[in-house]
Design an enzyme around this catalytic site. Structure first.
Site, PDB file in Angstrom:
ATOM      1  N   ASP A   9      -1.382   7.872 -25.293  1.00 35.31           N
ATOM      2  CA  ASP A   9      -2.430   7.567 -24.318  1.00 35.31           C
ATOM      3  C   ASP A   9      -1.789   7.561 -22.945  1.00 35.31           C
ATOM      4  O   ASP A   9      -0.578   7.750 -22.813  1.00 35.31           O
ATOM      5  CB  ASP A   9      -3.070   6.217 -24.654  1.00 35.31           C
ATOM      6  CG  ASP A   9      -4.515   6.109 -24.190  1.00 35.31           C
ATOM      7  OD1 ASP A   9      -4.955   6.963 -23.396  1.00 35.31           O
ATOM      8  OD2 ASP A   9      -5.216   5.175 -24.622  1.00 35.31           O
ATOM      9  N   GLU A  11      -2.815   5.110 -20.174  1.00 32.69           N
ATOM     10  CA  GLU A  11      -2.888   3.870 -19.392  1.00 32.69           C
ATOM     11  C   GLU A  11      -1.629   3.016 -19.520  1.00 32.69           C
ATOM     12  O   GLU A  11      -1.235   2.334 -18.568  1.00 32.69           O
ATOM     13  CB  GLU A  11      -4.117   3.047 -19.817  1.00 32.69           C
ATOM     14  CG  GLU A  11      -5.436   3.634 -19.368  1.00 32.69           C
ATOM     15  CD  GLU A  11      -6.020   4.628 -20.348  1.00 32.69           C
ATOM     16  OE1 GLU A  11      -7.146   5.095 -20.125  1.00 32.69           O
ATOM     17  OE2 GLU A  11      -5.347   4.937 -21.366  1.00 32.69           O
ATOM     18  N   HIS A  61      -5.842  10.783 -24.837  1.00 33.99           N
ATOM     19  CA  HIS A  61      -6.511  10.271 -23.642  1.00 33.99           C
ATOM     20  C   HIS A  61      -7.617  11.187 -23.143  1.00 33.99           C
ATOM     21  O   HIS A  61      -7.429  12.408 -23.039  1.00 33.99           O
ATOM     22  CB  HIS A  61      -5.513  10.067 -22.508  1.00 33.99           C
ATOM     23  CG  HIS A  61      -6.159   9.632 -21.226  1.00 33.99           C
ATOM     24  ND1 HIS A  61      -6.724   8.381 -21.067  1.00 33.99           N
ATOM     25  CD2 HIS A  61      -6.371  10.300 -20.058  1.00 33.99           C
ATOM     26  CE1 HIS A  61      -7.241   8.292 -19.851  1.00 33.99           C
ATOM     27  NE2 HIS A  61      -7.048   9.438 -19.226  1.00 33.99           N
ATOM     28  N   HIS A 107      -2.808   0.427 -24.532  1.00 28.82           N
ATOM     29  CA  HIS A 107      -3.288  -0.620 -23.624  1.00 28.82           C
ATOM     30  C   HIS A 107      -4.066  -1.674 -24.396  1.00 28.82           C
ATOM     31  O   HIS A 107      -4.417  -1.473 -25.564  1.00 28.82           O
ATOM     32  CB  HIS A 107      -4.198  -0.014 -22.548  1.00 28.82           C
ATOM     33  CG  HIS A 107      -5.288   0.831 -23.135  1.00 28.82           C
ATOM     34  ND1 HIS A 107      -6.453   0.310 -23.659  1.00 28.82           N
ATOM     35  CD2 HIS A 107      -5.366   2.177 -23.324  1.00 28.82           C
ATOM     36  CE1 HIS A 107      -7.205   1.287 -24.130  1.00 28.82           C
ATOM     37  NE2 HIS A 107      -6.558   2.437 -23.951  1.00 28.82           N
ATOM     38  N   HIS A 118      -9.445  -1.583 -21.982  1.00 29.56           N
ATOM     39  CA  HIS A 118     -10.745  -1.101 -22.449  1.00 29.56           C
ATOM     40  C   HIS A 118     -10.620  -0.759 -23.923  1.00 29.56           C
ATOM     41  O   HIS A 118      -9.515  -0.772 -24.480  1.00 29.56           O
ATOM     42  CB  HIS A 118     -11.208   0.135 -21.667  1.00 29.56           C
ATOM     43  CG  HIS A 118     -10.361   1.338 -21.869  1.00 29.56           C
ATOM     44  ND1 HIS A 118      -9.148   1.522 -21.228  1.00 29.56           N
ATOM     45  CD2 HIS A 118     -10.513   2.427 -22.677  1.00 29.56           C
ATOM     46  CE1 HIS A 118      -8.609   2.674 -21.608  1.00 29.56           C
ATOM     47  NE2 HIS A 118      -9.412   3.244 -22.502  1.00 29.56           N
ATOM     48  N   GLU A 137      -7.822  -0.250 -29.479  1.00 35.99           N
ATOM     49  CA  GLU A 137      -7.423   1.041 -30.038  1.00 35.99           C
ATOM     50  C   GLU A 137      -6.134   0.942 -30.856  1.00 35.99           C
ATOM     51  O   GLU A 137      -5.992   1.605 -31.892  1.00 35.99           O
ATOM     52  CB  GLU A 137      -7.251   2.052 -28.897  1.00 35.99           C
ATOM     53  CG  GLU A 137      -8.543   2.357 -28.165  1.00 35.99           C
ATOM     54  CD  GLU A 137      -8.332   3.004 -26.810  1.00 35.99           C
ATOM     55  OE1 GLU A 137      -7.313   3.695 -26.650  1.00 35.99           O
ATOM     56  OE2 GLU A 137      -9.194   2.829 -25.929  1.00 35.99           O
TER      57      GLU A 137
END
Length: 273
Positions: A9, A11, A61, A107, A118, A137
């Site tokens: 990802d 972030e 992502h 994240h 998120h 996630e």
């Protein structure tokens, strides 16, 4: 461990803190993308150094086209796709032939402390629960890996994710802290040399993990949306039960089937939001 899967990802990647630059077309997106590519390549190089014979990389992502094939380590296999067509999204290509999974640049879940926190689609999803427990996630993807009997070699992201993951999943893992979260869009990043050292220690340790028992059981997931229109739309599906104005529930006999259905439900909402 000979065959390793990487889900990446953006972030939680070192140097990245502003969500404005995480999507293509934004002013500093190319810099954020480069940070992601550099960190993934660092992980790949160390995996091969410490015994991996095959590595598969999957971009997790956005539209999942941030990692450029021409810039990724030439030794790896690479999942390339229009992200909307990936049945398993961030975990596309994973199966029980792998010996370990690395979750890179992850994240914290929605509405919790951490850089750019998120869950899957922040503007659409308030939170997701699996078997009554809210997960982000990282936790959701780890459950899928465990169902295949594949252990988590390491996870990387900010300091808040480290604490959250171990609380959510209930056991310790090899973790690389890319930065400390001052607030949701402000981070104190470690030096690059420190990052390299952390990854080297975590991978060296993680590659010695033993395989785990496969965990195929039924699971129930609740997805809570921000808007009633999303709930109304997806609950037209026979297998999706409307719980309240903004929440739907799905039950499947395996987490693989639950994950696939979750992914489809969320993508449908995005198409008609």
């Amino acid at each position: 461990m000979k065959k390793i899967y990487i889900s990446a990802d953006i972030e939680g990647i070192w140097g990245n803190a502003n969500p404005a630059y995480t999507m293509a077309g934004s002013e500093l997106y190319e810099e954020y993308r480069l940070n992601m590519i550099n960190e993934v390549n660092l992980v790949i190089d160390l995996l091969f150094k410490y015994g991996a014979k095959e590595v598969v990389v999957n971009d997790g992502h956005g539209n999942m086209d941030n990692l450029l094939p021409s810039r990724i380590d030439k030794r790896v296999f690479f999942v390339s796709a229009n992200g909307a067509y990936k049945e398993f999204g961030m975990m596309e290509g994973l199966d029980d032939s792998f010996d370990g999974v690395c979750l890179i640049g992850y994240h914290t879940r929605s509405n919790t402390p951490g850089i750019m926190a998120h869950t899957i689609w922040g503007s659409m999803i308030e939170h997701i629960e699996v078997d009554g427990k809210e997960l982000g996630e990282t936790g959701i993807n780890a459950i899928l890996a465990h169902e295949y009997g594949v252990p988590i070699v390491l996870i990387s992201g900010d300091d808040k994710l480290h604490v959250q993951y171990e609380e959510d999943i209930g056991y310790k893992t090899n973790f690389v802290e890319t930065k400390k979260a001052i607030n949701s869009q402000t981070a104190l990043c470690c030096s690059w040399d420190t990052l390299v050292s952390q990854y080297e220690k975590a991978i060296q340790k993680g590659m010695n993990q033993e395989s785990i028992k496969k965990e195929k059981t039924s699971h129930t997931m609740r997805i809570r949306f921000h808007y009633i229109r999303n709930t109304d739309f997806v609950s037209r599906m026979e297998e999706v039960k409307k719980v309240d104005n903004c929440t739907v529930e799905i039950t499947k006999e395996s987490f693989k089937e639950l994950y696939r259905t979750m992914r489809f439900v969320i993508k449908i909402c995005n198409a008609f939001a």
